[in-house]
Design an enzyme around this catalytic site. Structure first.
Site, mmCIF file in Angstrom:
data_model
loop_
_atom_site.group_PDB
_atom_site.id
_atom_site.type_symbol
_atom_site.label_atom_id
_atom_site.label_comp_id
_atom_site.label_asym_id
_atom_site.label_seq_id
_atom_site.Cartn_x
_atom_site.Cartn_y
_atom_site.Cartn_z
ATOM 1 C CE LYS A 255 4.265 -5.301 -2.281
ATOM 2 N NZ LYS A 255 2.886 -4.355 -3.056
ATOM 3 C CG ASP A 260 1.407 -0.980 0.753
ATOM 4 O OD1 ASP A 260 1.827 0.175 1.046
ATOM 5 O OD2 ASP A 260 1.050 -1.144 -0.652
ATOM 6 C CE LYS A 267 -1.838 0.452 -0.457
ATOM 7 N NZ LYS A 267 -2.203 0.810 -1.814
ATOM 8 C CG ASP A 278 1.385 -5.458 -0.257
ATOM 9 O OD1 ASP A 278 0.835 -5.886 -1.416
ATOM 10 O OD2 ASP A 278 1.855 -4.162 -0.268
ATOM 11 C CG ASP A 337 0.426 2.925 -2.170
ATOM 12 O OD1 ASP A 337 1.114 2.169 -1.637
ATOM 13 O OD2 ASP A 337 -0.672 3.370 -2.493
ATOM 14 C CD GLU A 339 4.850 -1.116 -1.340
ATOM 15 O OE1 GLU A 339 3.957 -0.255 -1.886
ATOM 16 O OE2 GLU A 339 3.945 -2.094 -1.141
ATOM 17 N NE ARG A 341 6.143 -0.027 -8.916
ATOM 18 C CZ ARG A 341 5.210 0.551 -9.489
ATOM 19 N NH1 ARG A 341 5.484 1.410 -10.714
ATOM 20 N NH2 ARG A 341 3.939 0.125 -9.398
#
Ligand code: BES
Ligand code: MN
Ligand code: ZN
Length: 493
Positions: A255, A260, A267, A278, A337, A339, A341
């Site tokens: 990833k 993020d 967030k 991230d 959020d 994201e 996946r």
């Protein structure tokens, strides 16, 4: 940067600034030290109140007992035969205590190839610091130790190979740490792609970088949807190492969310502070592919890095949007959020097209992983119990802490969407498991796949411990390298 080398010189005669010696909890020094010197040092250590507790550091002026002006003892504890992990931690404590010193000889006990590798890795991981963004004239902290000489025979093949392996692995972990620690403004997706190219410049690894136009032409809908809210366009990076006489193919997927913010499902500020981490899975893939090629492992490795910046810009995807993942399945995005996946789904489908023997992804995927496992244990989930166990065994050999989690059928049920094939969030319970259930949908059932949720261990917000610094840790790098080795040597079936 710290360098490591071997020397079979008599420790007390070594021309270095510091001599590092292991001591037991009875203050017994290594047999390689002359008996008279051992007994004098023993008495000095006793007078100083040293206990020989594992990792304890005591500094003594050598006063002519050795050529080195300084003797640094490091406690080995009661059982002087340490395993690899204990040795890495002890060597790391010593390396940290040597900051500001130019050169040191480390002699913890009678060297073996295993101890040499562990000392090299531990010393290099312990000496790690990230100073790239300190301004001119900023408070000078002592420089890390420059040169670590490890007791061992440089002309012995096994000793030399052990040093080489330990060094390459540690340098890979440190390279991943650098990428994670780099501020997000300095490492948008395009820069991450450049970092992948730079990392393998002199190695037999090919790197392809697919830009937003290429991604659009091939319908990578997950990467494009997450990336569309940012001024920094997304990329998909493919790294390939294909040596002669390879014993199979490993696909590593990481990833690569360079920052993020959560997107429109923004967030809160506190949760955003560490979100430069991230892309830790991506950093692990880049570092591992580099190390695997440097080690010349006899296995094909393809690294896949979907990389985006998740931002709430005017073009950002909205909760309620339906997107189409590479390969045609549709996803109702209810929380922007979740994201990771979405971009991993694209990459997993694409990775599976090439028929690898095993796919393993690493991702800072869920806050739920941190709640469930804390910040020092990664979760392993898989579409096959044997694969899950084999990957866990590799993580153990590599010295990384990971543990098993299921992907219950109930988790998949919570992802049912009324209007698309699946939605990107479950019912909020067992968030690590429903994220894995989501990913599993994008891996063909017959293809062996494991997923590592590294959200906790990837970034250390607390104080340094063992050989783990504050900030980026390089989580999953050593497991990835071990997996390649285990596949090459037939341990992964
Ligand atoms: N990158 C985060 C997960 C994360 C949290 C990593 C803490 C490292 C430390 C991920 O993209 C995320 O935001 N996940 C959401 C999923 C939820 C919306 C279903 C989460 O865990 O809250
Ligand atoms: Mn997120
Ligand atoms: Zn994320």
């Amino acid at each position: 940067m710290t360098s490591v080398l071997l020397s079979s010189v008599d420790p007390v005669s070594a021309e270095v600034d510091a001599l590092v010696l292991g001591i037991t909890d009875e203050l017994i020094l290594p047999a390689a030290i002359p008996a008279a010197t051992r007994s004098m040092l023993h008495d000095m250590l006793e007078a100083l109140g040293a206990k020989g507790k594992r990792g304890e550091i005591t500094k003594v002026p050598s006063g002519g007992l050795a050529i080195a002006p300084l003797i640094v003892t490091v406690g080995l504890g009661s059982d002087a035969t340490l395993d690899a992990e204990q040795t890495r931690r002890v060597a790391s404590a010593a390396a940290r205590a040597l900051a500001g010193t130019t050169s040191a000889l480390m002699h913890l006990g009678e060297p073996t190839p295993e101890s040499i590798e562990a000392i090299a890795t531990g010393a290099l991981l312990g000496a790690y610091r990230f100073t790239h963004f300190r301004g001119a004239g900023s408070e000078a902290t002592p420089e890390p130790i420059n040169k670590v000489v490890i007791s061992g025979n440089p002309s012995d093949k096994a000793d030399a190979a052990a040093l080489h392996r330990g060094q390459i692995i540690a340098e890979a972990v440190n390279a991943a740490r650098d990428l994670v620690n780099t501020p997000p403004s300095a490492l948008p997706p395009e820069e991450l792609a450049h970092a992948a190219i730079d990392a393998v410049r002199k190695l037999p690894v090919t790197v392809e970088v697919w830009d937003e136009e290429h991604l659009a032409a091939e319908d990578f809908g997950g990467i494009l949807a997450v990336g569309q809210g940012s001024a920094n366009p997304p990329r998909l990076i493919r790294m390939e190492y294909a040596p002669k006489k390879a014993k199979g193919t490993l696909a590593l997927v990481g990833k690569g969310v360079t920052f993020d913010s959560g997107g429109l499902s923004l967030k809160p500020p506190k949760a955003m502070e560490t979100m430069k981490c991230d892309m830790s899975g991506a950093a692990a893939v880049i570092a591992a592919v580099t190390a695997i090629a440097q080690l010349g492992l006899k296995v094909n490795v393809v690294g896949w890095i979907p990389t985006v910046e998740n931002m709430p810009g005017g073009h950002a995807q909205r909760p309620g949007d339906v997107i189409t993942i590479y390969g045609g399945r549709t996803v109702e995005v209810l929380n922007t959020d979740a994201e990771g996946r979405l971009i991993l789904a694209d990459a997993l489908v694409r990775a599976a097209e090439e028929d690898p023997d095993l796919i393993v992804d690493a991702a800072t995927l869920t806050g739920a992983a941190v709640v469930a496992l804390g910040d020092r244990t990664s979760g392993i989930m898989a579409n096959d119990d044997d694969v899950r166990v084999a990957v866990w065994e590799s993580s153990q050999r590599a010295g990384e802490v990971m543990w098993h989690l299921p992907i219950p059928e109930e988790s998949r049920g919570t992802l049912d969407s009324h209007i698309a094939d699946i939605k990107n969030i479950g019912d909020g319970k067992g968030g690590m498991l429903s994220a894995a259930a989501f990913l599993r949908e994008f891996v063909p059932a017959e293809r062996r796949w494991a997923h590592l949720d590294i959200a906790g261990p990837a970034f250390n917000e607390g104080s340094p411990y063992g050989y783990t610094p504050k900030g980026g840790t390089g989580a999953a790098v050593r497991t990835f390298i071990q997996l390649a080795e285990d596949l090459a040597e037939g341990r992964l079936g």
